[in-house]
Design a protein around this motif. Sequence first.
Motif, PDB file in Angstrom:
ATOM      1  N   ALA A 188      -9.067   8.151  -5.973  1.00 50.64           N
ATOM      2  CA  ALA A 188      -9.689   8.340  -4.657  1.00 50.64           C
ATOM      3  C   ALA A 188     -10.668   7.217  -4.325  1.00 50.64           C
ATOM      4  O   ALA A 188     -10.747   6.752  -3.183  1.00 50.64           O
ATOM      5  N   ASP A 190      -4.444  -3.580   2.927  1.00 53.24           N
ATOM      6  CA  ASP A 190      -3.209  -3.293   3.657  1.00 53.24           C
ATOM      7  C   ASP A 190      -3.294  -3.844   5.078  1.00 53.24           C
ATOM      8  O   ASP A 190      -2.345  -4.458   5.573  1.00 53.24           O
ATOM      9  N   TYR A 201       0.823  -1.220   0.000  1.00 50.89           N
ATOM     10  CA  TYR A 201       0.000   0.000   0.000  1.00 50.89           C
ATOM     11  C   TYR A 201       0.854   1.266   0.000  1.00 50.89           C
ATOM     12  O   TYR A 201       0.508   2.255  -0.660  1.00 50.89           O
ATOM     13  N   GLU A 261       1.824   1.857  -3.664  1.00 48.52           N
ATOM     14  CA  GLU A 261       0.781   2.101  -4.653  1.00 48.52           C
ATOM     15  C   GLU A 261      -0.140   3.270  -4.307  1.00 48.52           C
ATOM     16  O   GLU A 261      -0.825   3.800  -5.188  1.00 48.52           O
ATOM     17  N   GLN A 262      -0.145   3.709  -3.041  1.00 43.43           N
ATOM     18  CA  GLN A 262      -1.094   4.728  -2.602  1.00 43.43           C
ATOM     19  C   GLN A 262      -1.035   6.027  -3.415  1.00 43.43           C
ATOM     20  O   GLN A 262      -2.094   6.565  -3.793  1.00 43.43           O
ATOM     21  N   ALA A 301      -8.042  -0.445  -0.794  1.00 44.20           N
ATOM     22  CA  ALA A 301      -6.593  -0.632  -0.661  1.00 44.20           C
ATOM     23  C   ALA A 301      -6.173  -0.616   0.803  1.00 44.20           C
ATOM     24  O   ALA A 301      -5.298  -1.390   1.212  1.00 44.20           O
ATOM     25  N   ARG A 302      -6.803   0.240   1.587  1.00 41.96           N
ATOM     26  CA  ARG A 302      -6.489   0.282   3.024  1.00 41.96           C
ATOM     27  C   ARG A 302      -6.919  -1.001   3.723  1.00 41.96           C
ATOM     28  O   ARG A 302      -6.230  -1.504   4.611  1.00 41.96           O
ATOM     29  N   ASP A 349      -9.084   3.928  -2.712  1.00 41.03           N
ATOM     30  CA  ASP A 349      -8.237   3.977  -1.517  1.00 41.03           C
ATOM     31  C   ASP A 349      -8.814   3.168  -0.350  1.00 41.03           C
ATOM     32  O   ASP A 349      -8.065   2.538   0.389  1.00 41.03           O
ATOM     33  N   LYS A 350     -10.136   3.186  -0.176  1.00 39.73           N
ATOM     34  CA  LYS A 350     -10.754   2.474   0.947  1.00 39.73           C
ATOM     35  C   LYS A 350     -10.453   0.980   0.872  1.00 39.73           C
ATOM     36  O   LYS A 350     -10.034   0.360   1.866  1.00 39.73           O
ATOM     37  N   LEU A 398      -3.168   5.686  -6.648  1.00 38.10           N
ATOM     38  CA  LEU A 398      -4.539   5.197  -6.603  1.00 38.10           C
ATOM     39  C   LEU A 398      -5.545   6.314  -6.810  1.00 38.10           C
ATOM     40  O   LEU A 398      -5.401   7.416  -6.251  1.00 38.10           O
TER      41      LEU A 398
END
Length: 290
Positions: free
Chosen positions: A71, A81, A62, A65-66, A77-78, A74-75, A69
């Motif tokens: 918007a 993570d 993460y 890649e953050q 991806a978190r 992102d949720k 990404l």
Amino acid sequence: MTSFSLALRLAVASSLLGINLLLGGCTSTGGPVSLTEVREFADASAKLGGYTELSRRYRDTYEREQPYLPAGADKLARENDAKRRAVYEDFMSVQKALVLYMQTLSLLAGDARYDLSASIDDLGNGLKANTESGLQQRHISAYTGLTRLLTRVIASGYQNRSVETMVRDGDADVQVLLEAMISLTRLYYKTNENEKKTILGIFDVELPLAKGRDERMLVTLAKVHYMNKASEYKLIDRRYDLALQGLTKVALGHQKLRENLHKLTQADVKLMLSNYGKDLRMIREGLAGD
């Protein structure tokens, strides 16, 4: 000289020769026989490398890649993570157990004796099954079995323990845990492929659209960044390949060791184990060179 005196001298000489031959067979690195090749294979297996770095890279996906990404992504991806970080210690514990096993095997095959008890404390409290990561109950059972074996052997000061009994008692669990490490390394590779597509894909889409004169410097910088990232992923792909080759070599080498426990002094078996050790050292050098 009387015939009795000559016979006595011959008898003494014959006895001394027998003692010398006996002692000669007991001065090797592993006790009664030379187990140099076993020790070298175990050392090379313990020092293989690659897996730790790739595990950390998987954990830190993460962070890389953050910045790339959108918007809306992102949720998720978190959340991914958090899942990766939750299983990271378990993934590392598998490797620690196998490294400690190989270090113990090396000690049993050699002259040196040093205390590995501190490493037992570093193994952790056990694994947890995780369907997403691929760790299954049989991997957990193998981890538990191997750590119990190591605890018994190391706590007893290696008394009444030989290479043969160590390999015989540990092989099944070693094979299952190596299979787990190979599967996890493939998981790391798949995650890295998704990351690569996410990051390089942005450039593949956006660069052809940036044609304005005012964007020339920005486009140039973006192209340089793209080439650097592409080179990074190419290097990492090679490290995945080498790590998988190394883990497979360790599994095959230990299997052959188990199959030839009663023939460890034979020239063909010694050569085979020596070749496995050489291959592992070459793979480790390749990982270090990268």
